[in-house]
Design a protein around this motif. Structure first.
Motif, PDB file in Angstrom:
ATOM      1  N   ALA A 129     105.550  73.144   9.175  1.00 27.20           N
ATOM      2  CA  ALA A 129     106.327  74.451   9.099  1.00 27.20           C
ATOM      3  C   ALA A 129     108.288  73.469   9.616  1.00 27.20           C
ATOM      4  O   ALA A 129     109.213  74.252   8.787  1.00 27.20           O
ATOM      5  N   ILE A 132     109.690  72.336   6.472  1.00 23.21           N
ATOM      6  CA  ILE A 132     110.356  73.169   5.923  1.00 23.21           C
ATOM      7  C   ILE A 132     111.398  73.632   6.367  1.00 23.21           C
ATOM      8  O   ILE A 132     112.827  73.385   5.656  1.00 23.21           O
ATOM      9  N   LEU A 135     114.497  70.651   5.877  1.00 22.30           N
ATOM     10  CA  LEU A 135     115.018  71.866   4.595  1.00 22.30           C
ATOM     11  C   LEU A 135     115.474  71.928   4.583  1.00 22.30           C
ATOM     12  O   LEU A 135     116.854  72.111   4.438  1.00 22.30           O
ATOM     13  N   THR A 162     115.445  67.337  -0.680  1.00 21.68           N
ATOM     14  CA  THR A 162     113.848  68.145  -1.587  1.00 21.68           C
ATOM     15  C   THR A 162     112.527  66.254  -1.737  1.00 21.68           C
ATOM     16  O   THR A 162     111.678  66.860  -1.348  1.00 21.68           O
ATOM     17  N   ALA A 166     109.682  65.789   0.587  1.00 15.02           N
ATOM     18  CA  ALA A 166     108.089  66.290   0.360  1.00 15.02           C
ATOM     19  C   ALA A 166     107.448  64.866   0.008  1.00 15.02           C
ATOM     20  O   ALA A 166     106.486  64.718   0.457  1.00 15.02           O
TER      21      ALA A 166
END
Length: 198
Positions: A129, A132, A135, A162, A166
């Motif tokens: 989390a 994310i 990001l 991104t 990732a």
């Protein structure tokens, strides 16, 4: 087959000296817990120093770019809050007190099980989390900084960020899985010891 069954029954009916077994088990689990806590404190100290550097960079960016849009300030504020919550969560998973500060060993074990549950949550649920949300904060930052830039610059910034996040998630999975397994094994050992002592 009958002599074997008799031998098995005799073996099962033996009384074990539980005090020796429990003391030895307790010593092993507590030593393992102490070593784990030392590693956790060291890791958290390194994380704290790294995050302090990031806070300084965030403060520098904030002060050196006055009169920006809401996206800029929301992204920096979001990153600051995210870093603070992350540090607080990882430090909450550390047990600072030793066994002698508790009324009983069972109370000490229960407190450590709670700390291990927090650590497992941080590793298993919070870190993905966190990535994310980080990001998203970076996307907000780019929305302000890259306003008026060429489309290719925007595609590169968003795309590379991104891919980087990732990649961090993908390549850190193995280490996090090992840490989660170690935390869970330690928690199960503590649960077993607590069961033996109650």
């Amino acid at each position: 087959m009958e002599p074997f069954d008799n031998l098995k029954q005799q073996w099962k009916s033996q009384k074990l000296d539980k005090s020796i077994d429990i003391d030895k088990l307790k010593m092993n689990v507590v030593n393992s817990l102490i070593n784990d806590q030392k590693k956790m404190i060291f890791t958290n100290l390194i994380l704290s120093v790294a995050f302090a550097a990031v806070f300084m960079v965030l403060a520098w960016i904030w002060t050196s770019h006055p009169d920006r849009s809401i996206y800029f300030y929301a992204s920096l504020t979001g990153m600051g809050v995210l870093l603070t919550v992350t540090l607080a969560g990882f430090w909450t998973g550390v047990q600072y007190k030793n066994e002698h500060t508790y009324k009983s060993t069972v109370e000490f074990i229960t407190a450590n099980i709670q700390k291990l549950n927090i650590r497992k949550f941080m590793l298993q649920k919070f870190v993905p989390a966190y990535l994310i949300l980080l990001l998203l904060c970076l996307y907000f930052y780019f929305a302000d900084i890259l306003r008026g830039s060429e489309p290719m610059a925007k595609v590169l910034a968003y795309g590379l960020t991104t891919i980087y996040v990732a990649g961090v998630f993908y390549f850190s999975r193995g280490k996090r899985a090992r840490q989660i397994k170690h935390t869970e094994d330690l928690r199960l050992d503590l649960e077993d010891l607590k069961e033996q002592l109650e």
